[in-house]
Design an enzyme around this catalytic site. Structure first.
Site, PDB file in Angstrom:
ATOM      1  N   THR A   9       0.797  -1.228   0.000  1.00 22.67           N
ATOM      2  CA  THR A   9       0.000   0.000   0.000  1.00 22.67           C
ATOM      3  C   THR A   9       0.827   1.275   0.000  1.00 22.67           C
ATOM      4  O   THR A   9       2.013   1.263   0.264  1.00 22.67           O
ATOM      5  CB  THR A   9      -0.917   0.021   1.236  1.00 22.67           C
ATOM      6  OG1 THR A   9      -0.129  -0.152   2.392  1.00 22.67           O
ATOM      7  CG2 THR A   9      -1.949  -1.075   1.172  1.00 22.67           C
ATOM      8  N   THR A 172       0.091   0.987   6.321  1.00 21.97           N
ATOM      9  CA  THR A 172       1.227   1.759   5.811  1.00 21.97           C
ATOM     10  C   THR A 172       2.258   1.872   6.927  1.00 21.97           C
ATOM     11  O   THR A 172       1.917   2.283   8.034  1.00 21.97           O
ATOM     12  CB  THR A 172       0.761   3.171   5.387  1.00 21.97           C
ATOM     13  OG1 THR A 172      -0.265   3.055   4.413  1.00 21.97           O
ATOM     14  CG2 THR A 172       1.915   3.986   4.817  1.00 21.97           C
TER      15      THR A 172
END
Length: 181
Positions: A9, A172
């Site tokens: 991501t 993340t």
């Protein structure tokens, strides 16, 4: 998102004061509960180092798209827009490619483009864009930095935008890699 596929991501790209930078975090997630890798490299240099490409989505699918995009860049002599449009058309038109679960940001010194499997090739209005689970956070941070901290370099903006996303988004991490042109 499949529970057994590997996903990666948050990619952010910016052009600012004649510089271009793209940043990606290092996290690869299996499903929605397991971190499989923390040091993945999701931003790559292509076409003799003149183009940057980053992906969000399925890792295996993204590598397929990187290969196809690099082939298109070679075919069209490094013309970023033409290569992106041709990839999007092929991606949208091919039954097997349509199954791929990834998005790309591609950029050179002159342009930033998002390429998706539904056939879109989108150029942002304000020379910055982000994709992936932390994309909205990175994009918001990047816009604020571009407006209120314009003394920063593109590389610094890319890093700090992804750092903000990593502070908010559980998919993340803060193992951030930044590439510049």
């Amino acid at each position: 998102m499949s529970k057994t596929s590997l996903h990666a991501t948050t990619i952010y790209a910016v052009r600012h004061n004649g510089e271009a930078a793209m940043a990606g975090d290092g996290q690869v997630t299996l499903g929605e509960q397991v971190i499989m890798k923390q040091t993945a490299r999701k931003v790559r240099r292509l076409y003799e180092g003149k183009v940057l490409a980053g992906f969000a989505g399925s890792v295996a699918d993204a590598f397929t798209l990187f290969e196809k995009f690099e082939t298109k860049l070679q075919q069209f002599s490094g013309n970023l827009e033409r290569a992106a449009v041709e990839l999007a058309q092929e991606w949208r038109g091919d039954k097997q490619l349509r199954q791929l679960e990834a998005m790309l940001i591609v950029m050179d010194k002159d342009a930033i483009l998002v390429v998706s499997g539904t056939g879109e090739v989108i150029a942002p209005d304000d020379d910055l864009i982000a994709i992936g689970s932390g994309g909205n956070y990175a994009l918001s941070a990047g816009r604020a930095l571009k407006r209120h901290a314009s003394q920063l370099s593109a590389k610094e903006m890319a890093y700090e935008s992804l750092k903000v996303a990593s502070d908010i988004c559980v998919f993340t991490n803060d193992n951030i890699i930044v590439e510049t042109l």
